[in-house]
Design an enzyme around this catalytic site. Structure first.
Site, PDB file in Angstrom:
ATOM      1  N   LYS A 200       0.831  -1.206   0.000  1.00 39.90           N
ATOM      2  CA  LYS A 200       0.000   0.000   0.000  1.00 39.90           C
ATOM      3  C   LYS A 200       0.866   1.256   0.000  1.00 39.90           C
ATOM      4  CE  LYS A 200      -1.826   2.919   2.810  1.00 39.90           C
ATOM      5  NZ  LYS A 200      -1.835   4.139   1.973  1.00 39.90           N
ATOM      6  N   GLY A 253       6.751   4.853   8.355  1.00 37.62           N
ATOM      7  CA  GLY A 253       5.905   6.029   8.473  1.00 37.62           C
ATOM      8  C   GLY A 253       6.052   6.645   9.845  1.00 37.62           C
ATOM      9  N   SER A 254       4.977   7.282  10.303  1.00 32.78           N
ATOM     10  CA  SER A 254       5.044   8.001  11.572  1.00 32.78           C
ATOM     11  C   SER A 254       5.053   7.027  12.753  1.00 32.78           C
ATOM     12  CB  SER A 254       3.847   8.948  11.693  1.00 32.78           C
ATOM     13  OG  SER A 254       2.646   8.217  11.699  1.00 32.78           O
ATOM     14  N   GLY A 258       2.763   3.838  13.562  1.00 34.05           N
ATOM     15  CA  GLY A 258       3.486   2.610  13.928  1.00 34.05           C
ATOM     16  C   GLY A 258       2.857   1.941  15.139  1.00 34.05           C
ATOM     17  N   GLU A 275       9.764   1.019  10.622  1.00 34.70           N
ATOM     18  CA  GLU A 275      10.804   2.036  10.443  1.00 34.70           C
ATOM     19  C   GLU A 275      10.099   3.364  10.620  1.00 34.70           C
ATOM     20  OE1 GLU A 275      12.761   4.751   9.438  1.00 34.70           O
ATOM     21  OE2 GLU A 275      12.811   4.140   7.334  1.00 34.70           O
ATOM     22  N   CYS A 309      13.445  10.618   7.391  1.00 36.12           N
ATOM     23  CA  CYS A 309      13.296  10.135   8.768  1.00 36.12           C
ATOM     24  C   CYS A 309      14.598  10.242   9.551  1.00 36.12           C
ATOM     25  CB  CYS A 309      12.780   8.706   8.772  1.00 36.12           C
ATOM     26  SG  CYS A 309      13.671   7.653   7.633  1.00 36.12           S
ATOM     27  N   GLU A 406       9.619  15.558  15.879  1.00 38.57           N
ATOM     28  CA  GLU A 406      10.032  15.447  14.485  1.00 38.57           C
ATOM     29  C   GLU A 406       9.244  16.463  13.659  1.00 38.57           C
ATOM     30  OE1 GLU A 406       8.902  11.846  12.159  1.00 38.57           O
ATOM     31  OE2 GLU A 406      11.005  11.835  11.569  1.00 38.57           O
TER      32      GLU A 406
HETATM   33  P1  NAI Z   1       1.621   8.215   8.229  1.00 33.47           P
HETATM   34  O1  NAI Z   1       2.368   7.375   9.196  1.00 33.47           O
HETATM   35  O2  NAI Z   1       0.198   8.517   8.508  1.00 33.47           O
HETATM   36  O3  NAI Z   1       1.688   7.558   6.756  1.00 33.47           O
HETATM   37  C1  NAI Z   1       2.531   6.495   6.361  1.00 33.47           C
HETATM   38  C2  NAI Z   1       1.714   5.397   5.716  1.00 33.47           C
HETATM   39  O4  NAI Z   1       0.848   4.820   6.688  1.00 33.47           O
HETATM   40  C3  NAI Z   1       0.808   5.858   4.570  1.00 33.47           C
HETATM   41  O5  NAI Z   1       0.795   4.869   3.566  1.00 33.47           O
HETATM   42  C4  NAI Z   1      -0.549   5.937   5.240  1.00 33.47           C
HETATM   43  O6  NAI Z   1      -1.623   5.801   4.353  1.00 33.47           O
HETATM   44  C5  NAI Z   1      -0.483   4.764   6.192  1.00 33.47           C
HETATM   45  N1  NAI Z   1      -1.416   4.820   7.325  1.00 33.47           N
HETATM   46  C6  NAI Z   1      -1.909   5.919   7.955  1.00 33.47           C
HETATM   47  N2  NAI Z   1      -2.745   5.557   8.943  1.00 33.47           N
HETATM   48  C7  NAI Z   1      -2.788   4.209   8.953  1.00 33.47           C
HETATM   49  C8  NAI Z   1      -3.470   3.229   9.732  1.00 33.47           C
HETATM   50  N3  NAI Z   1      -4.283   3.603  10.732  1.00 33.47           N
HETATM   51  N4  NAI Z   1      -3.268   1.921   9.473  1.00 33.47           N
HETATM   52  C9  NAI Z   1      -2.427   1.545   8.483  1.00 33.47           C
HETATM   53  N5  NAI Z   1      -1.775   2.415   7.697  1.00 33.47           N
HETATM   54  C10 NAI Z   1      -1.938   3.731   7.921  1.00 33.47           C
HETATM   55  O7  NAI Z   1       2.427   9.559   8.052  1.00 33.47           O
HETATM   56  P2  NAI Z   1       1.855  10.988   7.594  1.00 33.47           P
HETATM   57  O8  NAI Z   1       0.573  11.264   8.269  1.00 33.47           O
HETATM   58  O9  NAI Z   1       1.880  11.059   6.136  1.00 33.47           O
HETATM   59  O10 NAI Z   1       2.999  11.933   8.175  1.00 33.47           O
HETATM   60  C11 NAI Z   1       2.960  12.359   9.526  1.00 33.47           C
HETATM   61  C12 NAI Z   1       4.327  12.484  10.101  1.00 33.47           C
HETATM   62  O11 NAI Z   1       4.913  11.202  10.150  1.00 33.47           O
HETATM   63  C13 NAI Z   1       5.313  13.309   9.300  1.00 33.47           C
HETATM   64  O12 NAI Z   1       5.215  14.670   9.576  1.00 33.47           O
HETATM   65  C14 NAI Z   1       6.610  12.734   9.766  1.00 33.47           C
HETATM   66  O13 NAI Z   1       6.973  13.311  10.997  1.00 33.47           O
HETATM   67  C15 NAI Z   1       6.303  11.276   9.985  1.00 33.47           C
HETATM   68  N6  NAI Z   1       6.692  10.429   8.844  1.00 33.47           N
HETATM   69  C16 NAI Z   1       7.803   9.644   8.961  1.00 33.47           C
HETATM   70  C17 NAI Z   1       8.222   8.894   7.889  1.00 33.47           C
HETATM   71  C18 NAI Z   1       9.432   8.049   7.963  1.00 33.47           C
HETATM   72  O14 NAI Z   1      10.060   7.792   6.943  1.00 33.47           O
HETATM   73  N7  NAI Z   1       9.793   7.537   9.099  1.00 33.47           N
HETATM   74  C19 NAI Z   1       7.539   8.936   6.602  1.00 33.47           C
HETATM   75  C20 NAI Z   1       6.340   9.717   6.601  1.00 33.47           C
HETATM   76  C21 NAI Z   1       5.965  10.445   7.687  1.00 33.47           C
END
Ligand code: NAI
Ligand code: MG
Length: 503
Positions: A200, A253-254, A258, A275, A309, A406
């Site tokens: 996804k 992701g966040s 996580g 991660e 990240c 972050e």
């Molecule tokens: P997010 O963690 O919501 O998105 C990452 C992925 O998780 C996307 O594919 C999203 O659709 C999916 N996702 C969201 N909610 C979910 C759920 N309940 N169950 C399963 N999958 C889900 O990150 P977002 O909202 O785009 O960014 C928020 C903050 O997260 C950023 O400002 C940053 O601080 C951090 N982040 C960290 C990343 C990293 O590489 N470690 C990458 C992206 C964001």
């Protein structure tokens, strides 16, 4: 709305790709979502809609998991494929990525906003690299033979050995900051190990994962081995993370999401790797070569618009060089050429989305409070798209929000330290995260003293943001579970079976 503005820089292939209706991949076929709903994809440089993607539902996830389970059957074409042929297939995928590198880099830049030049030499090349690297591992996944000394069965001998077997159906949920690279980091090892996958992509940036899916099918992957469902976190990601037919979930992701993934996976104790976020300390000692440390520390945060990240987002500068480093980074920031990612002269592009723009702008405002001040930046750039100026905040107390949280934007927080002592180590480790750290020094004994004391999964010394398929990457503390890349990643996708034969 006319979404064509700024798209003149796209080549014919990329143009064709975005003008073709986007589908999802289930069981080898490109189909529309069961609900028929789509969502908009924006060009972050203009805020304009450039395409629509399918909004995957729970039903689509169910169909994809069912296809992945069939493809994982004992008698499937995929399970019967020899490791050598699996390796050849992965090689071919890497080659196809390189053969289509210009198109992929343009799509990535359009979708995410990042400079196309960077996407071409970094994201796309590294994505090909991990497929080539993992292609070599398919034939080297082996077990061992054991000499047992069982005390309670005199007279019986044993032949015991271990087998490494694919973990099964894997759900992979990835973010928007490095869309094709995150897809590649997840897919290459899973396929190398013989797993099947439901991927996804992030809702902000689904384009290159879909194009990669086409290339992977072109390489000859059997149907159902890879399924790709675009959609939102709650409606597509959550059903995948909680699906009882999924054996393992890999998430980037966040940290907030996580933790939700951990809860979703707890129901049936799925295997999990995570991660997550970071707030990485980057330490410049008095003896550092500032001609390298200043641009190095600046690009450690400004690379990818700070949406990395492992960004070096907390800079610790030793007393004697503090003023020179702060002035040098401010000058570097002011010198960065901002603009749309698709402009080949752009060095700093827009943030990925309106949401991210609002989030980062909020932190820039917070950086002016709590006694902190701005050495440079702090504002929006231009009057369209999601651009913010590269920003350097100084004099913020360690407890400030901008130091602890972050930000995920081009916002660096710098502070001063006197000695390389316990207090510096304590401050560097004063974070819930532990993804990466940096050290800039020419004194090898100081470097060796610091490295083991930094609680981080990667420590870069006199360099930063250097990645290689052979070098494991992942986090201590709340930055995650497990490692990606290197041979360590194979553990994420393999089970160990002990076989004990008495005779
Ligand atoms: P997010 O963690 O919501 O998105 C990452 C992925 O998780 C996307 O594919 C999203 O659709 C999916 N996702 C969201 N909610 C979910 C759920 N309940 N169950 C399963 N999958 C889900 O990150 P977002 O909202 O785009 O960014 C928020 C903050 O997260 C950023 O400002 C940053 O601080 C951090 N982040 C960290 C990343 C990293 O590489 N470690 C990458 C992206 C964001
Ligand atoms: Mg989110």
């Amino acid at each position: 709305m006319d979404g064509s503005k700024g798209l003149e820089a796209l080549g014919a292939e990329a143009r064709k790709f975005i003008s073709t209706p986007k589908k999802i991949l289930i069981d080898g076929a490109w189909v529309t979502s069961s609900s028929g709903e789509t969502f908009e994809i924006y060009n972050p440089a203009t805020g304009q809609v450039v395409a629509h993607a399918q909004s995957g539902s729970k039903e689509d996830v169910n169909a994809a998991v069912a296809a992945a389970r069939r493809a994982f059957d004992d008698h499937s074409e995929w399970r019967k494929m020899s490791p050598a042929n699996r390796g050849k297939l992965l090689h071919k995928i890497g080659d196809l990525i390189l053969a289509n590198a210009d198109e992929l880099a343009q799509l990535e830049s359009l979708d995410n906003g990042k400079p196309v030049v960077v996407a071409r030499v970094a994201d796309v090349v590294l994505a090909a690299d991990i497929f080539h690297y993992m292609a070599g591992w398919t034939t080297k996944i082996d077990g061992g033979v054991l000499d047992l000394s069982v005390p309670f069965t005199p007279g019986t001998e044993y032949h015991a050995y271990t087998r490494r077997e694919p973990i099964g159906v894997v759900g992979q949920i990835i973010p928007w900051n490095f869309p094709i690279l995150m897809a590649a980091w997840k897919l290459a090892p899973a396929l190398a190990c013989g797993c099947t996958v439901v991927l996804k992509p992030a809702e902000e940036t689904p384009l290159t994962a879909l194009r990669l899916g086409e290339l992977i099918m072109e390489a000859g992957l059997p149907k159902g081995v890879l399924n790709i469902i675009t959609g939102f976190g709650e409606t597509t990601g959550a059903p995948l993370a909680g699906h009882p037919g999924v054996d393992k979930v890999a998430f980037t992701g966040s940290t907030e999401v996580g933790k939700l993934i951990v809860k979703a996976a707890a129901n049936d104790l799925k295997k999990l790797t995570l991660e997550l976020g970071g707030k990485s300390p980057n330490i410049i000692l008095n003896d550092a070569d500032l001609s390298k440390a200043i641009p190095g520390a600046a690009s450690a945060i400004f690379f990818n618009q700070g949406q990395t990240c492992c960004a070096g987002s907390r800079l610790f500068i030793q007393d004697k060089v503090y003023d020179e480093v702060v002035a040098g980074i401010a000058a570097y920031a002011k010198g960065l050429k901002m603009g749309p990612g698709l402009d080949p002269s752009t060095q700093l592009g827009p943030l990925v989305s309106q949401v991210q723009f609002d989030r980062v702008s909020g932190y820039m405002a917070a950086g002016k409070t709590e006694g902190a001040s701005l050495a440079t930046g702090g504002n929006r750039w231009g009057n369209e798209g999601y651009f913010v100026e590269p920003t350097l905040i100084i004099n913020a107390p360690d407890s400030a929000k901008v130091v602890q949280e972050e930000i995920f934007g081009p916002v660096l927080v710098a502070s001063r330290f006197k000695e390389m002592d316990d207090d510096l180590v304590r401050r560097a480790n004063d974070s819930v995260y532990g993804l990466a750290a940096g050290i800039w020094s020419q004194d090898v004994s100081k470097i060796h003293k610091l490295v083991p004391r930094l609680r981080a999964g990667t420590v870069w010394v006199n360099c930063y943001n250097v990645f290689d398929a052979s070098m494991p990457f992942g986090g201590y503390k709340q930055s995650g579970w497990g490692r990606e890349m290197g041979h360590q990643v194979l553990n994420n996708y393999l089970e160990t079976k002990s076989v004990c034969i008495g005779y």
